[in-house]
Write a protein that holds these residues in place. Structure first.
Motif, PDB file in Angstrom:
ATOM      1  N   TYR A 146       0.764  -1.328  -0.283  1.00 25.15           N
ATOM      2  CA  TYR A 146       0.194  -0.265  -0.144  1.00 25.15           C
ATOM      3  C   TYR A 146       0.774   1.384  -0.165  1.00 25.15           C
ATOM      4  CZ  TYR A 146      -4.263  -2.769   1.175  1.00 25.15           C
ATOM      5  OH  TYR A 146      -5.564  -3.718   0.453  1.00 25.15           O
ATOM      6  N   TYR A 147       2.202   1.429   1.115  1.00 17.21           N
ATOM      7  CA  TYR A 147       2.856   2.529   1.193  1.00 17.21           C
ATOM      8  C   TYR A 147       3.732   2.878  -0.565  1.00 17.21           C
ATOM      9  CZ  TYR A 147       6.140   6.015   2.500  1.00 17.21           C
ATOM     10  OH  TYR A 147       6.528   6.625   3.009  1.00 17.21           O
ATOM     11  N   ASP A 148       3.990   1.656  -1.302  1.00 21.98           N
ATOM     12  CA  ASP A 148       4.915   1.848  -2.313  1.00 21.98           C
ATOM     13  C   ASP A 148       3.906   1.502  -3.889  1.00 21.98           C
ATOM     14  OD1 ASP A 148       6.704   2.056  -1.282  1.00 21.98           O
ATOM     15  OD2 ASP A 148       7.473  -0.098  -1.179  1.00 21.98           O
ATOM     16  N   SER A 149       2.442   1.825  -3.577  1.00 28.02           N
ATOM     17  CA  SER A 149       1.697   1.712  -4.072  1.00 28.02           C
ATOM     18  C   SER A 149       1.056   3.057  -5.334  1.00 28.02           C
ATOM     19  CB  SER A 149      -0.314   1.423  -4.203  1.00 28.02           C
ATOM     20  OG  SER A 149      -0.818   2.447  -3.230  1.00 28.02           O
ATOM     21  N   THR A 152      -0.958   5.916  -3.403  1.00 26.42           N
ATOM     22  CA  THR A 152       0.049   6.365  -2.384  1.00 26.42           C
ATOM     23  C   THR A 152       1.403   7.248  -2.924  1.00 26.42           C
ATOM     24  OG1 THR A 152      -0.754   4.212  -1.298  1.00 26.42           O
ATOM     25  CG2 THR A 152       0.785   5.858   0.765  1.00 26.42           C
ATOM     26  N   ARG A 153       1.750   7.042  -3.622  1.00 27.85           N
ATOM     27  CA  ARG A 153       3.036   7.595  -4.716  1.00 27.85           C
ATOM     28  C   ARG A 153       2.381   9.416  -4.922  1.00 27.85           C
ATOM     29  NH1 ARG A 153       5.514   3.799  -7.825  1.00 27.85           N
ATOM     30  NH2 ARG A 153       6.422   2.173  -6.182  1.00 27.85           N
ATOM     31  N   ILE A 155      -0.383  10.393  -3.630  1.00 30.85           N
ATOM     32  CA  ILE A 155      -0.479  11.796  -2.450  1.00 30.85           C
ATOM     33  C   ILE A 155       0.532  12.210  -2.143  1.00 30.85           C
ATOM     34  CG2 ILE A 155      -1.628  11.425  -0.676  1.00 30.85           C
ATOM     35  CD1 ILE A 155      -3.480   8.702  -1.571  1.00 30.85           C
ATOM     36  N   ARG A 156       1.564  11.219  -1.719  1.00 27.01           N
ATOM     37  CA  ARG A 156       2.881  11.900  -1.426  1.00 27.01           C
ATOM     38  C   ARG A 156       3.253  12.815  -2.056  1.00 27.01           C
ATOM     39  NH1 ARG A 156       4.373   6.541   0.464  1.00 27.01           N
ATOM     40  NH2 ARG A 156       5.166   6.721  -1.434  1.00 27.01           N
ATOM     41  N   GLN A 159       1.231  16.488  -1.541  1.00 23.61           N
ATOM     42  CA  GLN A 159       0.939  16.816   0.110  1.00 23.61           C
ATOM     43  C   GLN A 159       2.440  17.561   0.510  1.00 23.61           C
ATOM     44  OE1 GLN A 159       1.090  13.582   2.215  1.00 23.61           O
ATOM     45  NE2 GLN A 159      -1.496  13.636   2.570  1.00 23.61           N
TER      46      GLN A 159
END
Length: 182
Positions: A146-149, A152-153, A155-156, A159
């Protein structure tokens, strides 16, 4: 007068005060090539003429074995320094510097050996095995997925983008104004 108590006068042989100084004199003579009188002056803490003469005489009689020992290369040492530059520049401190360097190397190897043993003990501990097992667990792999999907990238990146930072700054300023009104 009979000689029943032995010889009278000055004692024969080296003085017990001079014996501990002979190895130091040998080191000075071997390191810098000075004579026995100069070495006696360097070795004695409070040199007086009589003490220098007495120590130099003692050296001439009993100093040869000490000089051979001082000139003998140490075990495991590489070839001796033949340039003479260092020996002439720092004759009094060479032995101290060499001793400090070897002591530092021994302490370093001792500490590194101890640190390696401690690290190995910690790495092989049951707690570390449990943590390593959790790191490779299916739940952890799913969380990493999930973190490396890609979503998520994105979204990061949003931000941390300058536009988002500016908007957050405006938002915090607006919140401050509202709070001041009340």
């Amino acid at each position: 007068m009979s000689d029943e108590n032995g010889k009278m006068g000055r004692p024969m042989g080296p003085s017990t005060l001079h014996l501990p100084l002979l190895p130091k004199m040998a080191d000075e003579i071997a390191a810098s090539g000075v004579g026995p009188y100069k070495a006696a002056r360097l070795v004695l803490t409070d040199p007086e003429k009589n003490a220098i003469d007495s120590l130099a005489r003692c050296w001439k009689q009993y100093g040869a074995p000490y000089l051979q020992e001082a000139k003998r290369p140490e075990k495991g040492a590489s070839e001796p320094n033949t340039s003479g530059i260092v020996n002439l520049s720092f004759p009094r401190h060479l032995n101290k510097i060499g001793a400090m360097a070897s002591a530092a190397e021994q302490a370093d190897s001792l500490l590194n050996g101890h640190a390696q043993k401690v690290a190995k003990a910690l790495f092989d501990s049951p707690l570390q095995r449990i943590l390593n097992g959790f790191h490779d667990s299916p739940a952890q792999r799913l969380a990493r997925g999930y973190y490396d999907s890609p979503a998520t990238r994105i979204i990061r990146e949003m931000q941390t983008s300058p536009v988002t930072r500016a908007a957050m700054g405006l938002r915090s300023e607006a919140e401050e104004r509202i709070v001041r009104r009340f």
